[in-house]
Design an enzyme around this catalytic site. Structure first.
Site: not given
Length: 513
Positions: A57, A84-85, A173, A175, A369
């Site tokens: 975040g 992270c955060y 991260h 992701e 998508k």
């Protein structure tokens, strides 16, 4: 939807937070995002929830009003992973030390100290990761095991057994694609939590139709179709759910790609849907005449859609619902999730005026998508529709910088068609996320037919992406760019210069406005 194993991603508003859910779902693990300020204990104690992930975040844990989580999350016995955060938050909650001013950005090597830990199964002793932080965990919580450190000596991962809860934290991260083994780490976490990989979007068609049928028990549904895969899938799902109580409306606003209206009508008819086509080209053009501000353009176009829908409802008073092909990235980028910044506005995400008086239905709101494309193919829709490039709701109007004029509209329409044609010719169209042309008011002096000519500059934008939230510019072969440039300057009147955009997202967005 039948209750099955899921992983809850607690969202703190970071632009990457949805990628965590996406990466898990790509591997068959169902994940959904819950904003940090909407957590309920009974929700997370549900047996279907196998694990909890705290996203990154924008704020620091030291920032006034920084988002927090209730302490009971660490008491319910579900494995927790902080990123992270979320990593900083867990470290602080468990008695560790978080410091400011220890920044790491971009590609960063991490050394794994305990390769036997199940979280790092499949990782080598050193791996590349992606960092983006200004704070760091200086000391791990008491009793925690240090699992990895960055090339700069900062804590990169820890594990702590907190009562019945196993707690993991990673600074990087996993992701994002710039952490090559990130998908593996998220899969490892899901598996150590005992989650079953069952998620297949195409297997959810029956449940989506049943949910729509249950929701729309009476009255008619107006679905706005735009020619893209999202609105078309929405229309087909609703047709299966409510039959002839569906009214599919294609509003021709005049800002479509070349031939798109005719192609959309053909595809809908082949799916058994007879759309109502409304020619509103002049109305929309007048609505944006003289307007240069991009947000004002979007607002006026959104309002014009709403007014047209209102006219349709007056003529068909039994219409009670408005269905749209909103996807999850639309929701995130519109700032609809708590803590998320508003990057751009969408007329179909919180932009419709209350006076319209219709209940909005968005069956694809939690889908990405690529998942919608899989739904499209499973529904029997054409391959070319399923893999058509994304197109903004306001159409070409937001690919025209400055005032929308008829000259610039024709330039961007014809130039975009050339870009798409040449990519198809080179076999690259389905390998890229989006490709189009942009035109503004800047001019460039040219020479045509031995005579001086002052014309427009066309910017070509071609990007690669997984979901549109981050993107990299495509390294198109020079010969393809050369054909695009020569064709645009030769075939599109009023153009003397073609440029190629080579900026990633972030810092730039994909669309110019």
């Amino acid at each position: 939807m039948q209750k099955r194993d899921k992983i809850v991603v607690v969202g703190f508003g970071g632009q990457y937070m949805h990628l965590i859910a996406r990466r898990l779902r790509e591997q068959g693990f169902y994940a959904e995002i819950v904003p940090y300020n909407m957590l309920k204990r009974e929700q997370l104690e549900d047996p279907s929830v196998k694990a909890i992930i705290l996203s990154g975040g924008p704020p620091s844990v030291y920032a006034p009003g920084a988002p927090r989580i209730p302490g009971w999350i660490l008491e319910i016995g579900k494995p927790v992973l902080g990123i992270c955060y979320g990593f900083h938050l867990l470290a602080e909650m468990l008695g560790g030390r978080v410091d400011r001013g220890c920044r790491e950005y971009g590609r960063t090597m991490v050394r794994v100290l305990d390769p036997s830990d199940p979280l790092f199964e499949g990782w080598e002793a050193e791996e590349q990761t992606w960092m983006s932080h200004g704070d760091c965990v200086r000391e791990v919580p008491p009793g925690a095991r240090l699992l990895a450190v960055s090339e700069n000596g900062y804590v990169a991962a820890f594990r702590k057994q907190h009562g019945d809860t196993v707690v993991y934290g990673v600074q990087f991260h996993p992701e994002v694609s710039h952490t090559p083994k990130g998908r593996q780490l998220l899969s490892n976490f899901a598996r150590l939590a005992g989650a079953e990989p069952w998620w297949r979007p195409e297997n959810l068609i029956d449940s989506l139709v049943s949910e729509l049928r249950e929701r729309v028990k009476e009255g008619r549904v107006l679905v706005a179709v735009s020619g893209g895969v999202d609105s078309t899938v929405t229309a087909v799902l609703l047709q299966r759910a409510v039959g002839d109580r569906l009214l599919a409306v294609l509003v021709d606003h005049g800002f479509f790609r070349e031939g798109e209206v005719e192609e959309t009508v053909r595809i809908l008819k082949s799916a058994g849907i007879e759309p109502l086509v409304i020619d509103a080209r002049e109305e929309f053009f007048e609505a944006v005449r003289g307007v240069s501000d991009p947000e004002e353009k979007r607002k006026r176009i959104g309002e014009m859609f709403a007014r047209i829908f209102q006219r349709i409802v007056k003529e068909n008073p039994d219409i009670r619902y408005l269905a749209q092909g909103t996807l999850y990235p639309d929701v995130i980028e519109s700032g609809a999730a708590p803590g998320a910044d508003r990057i751009k506005s969408h007329h179909n995400v919180g932009g419709l005026p209350s006076w319209l008086g219709l209940e909005v239905i968005e069956p694809l709101r939690e889908f990405y998508k690529d998942e919608v494309r899989r739904l499209a193919l499973a529904l029997g829709l054409p391959h070319e529709l399923a893999f058509r490039h994304p197109f903004p709701g306001p159409g070409l109007a937001v690919r025209i910088i400055g005032e929308v004029t008829r000259e610039k509209l024709e330039i961007v329409r014809k130039a975009s068609r050339i870009v798409e044609d040449e990519l198809r010719r080179a076999g690259l169209y389905e390998r890229v996320w989006q490709a189009f042309a942009v035109v503004g008011d800047d001019r460039w002096v040219g020479v045509k037919g031995d005579r001086r000519e002052e014309g427009h500059i066309v910017i070509v934008r071609i990007v690669e992406s997984d979901d549109g939230m981050t993107a990299d510019w495509t390294r198109v072969p020079y010969e393809v760019l050369d054909r695009i440039s020569r064709r645009i300057t030769a075939e599109v009147p009023g153009v003397t210069m073609v440029a190629y955009a080579v900026t990633t997202k972030p810092p730039a967005t994909i669309e110019p406005q």
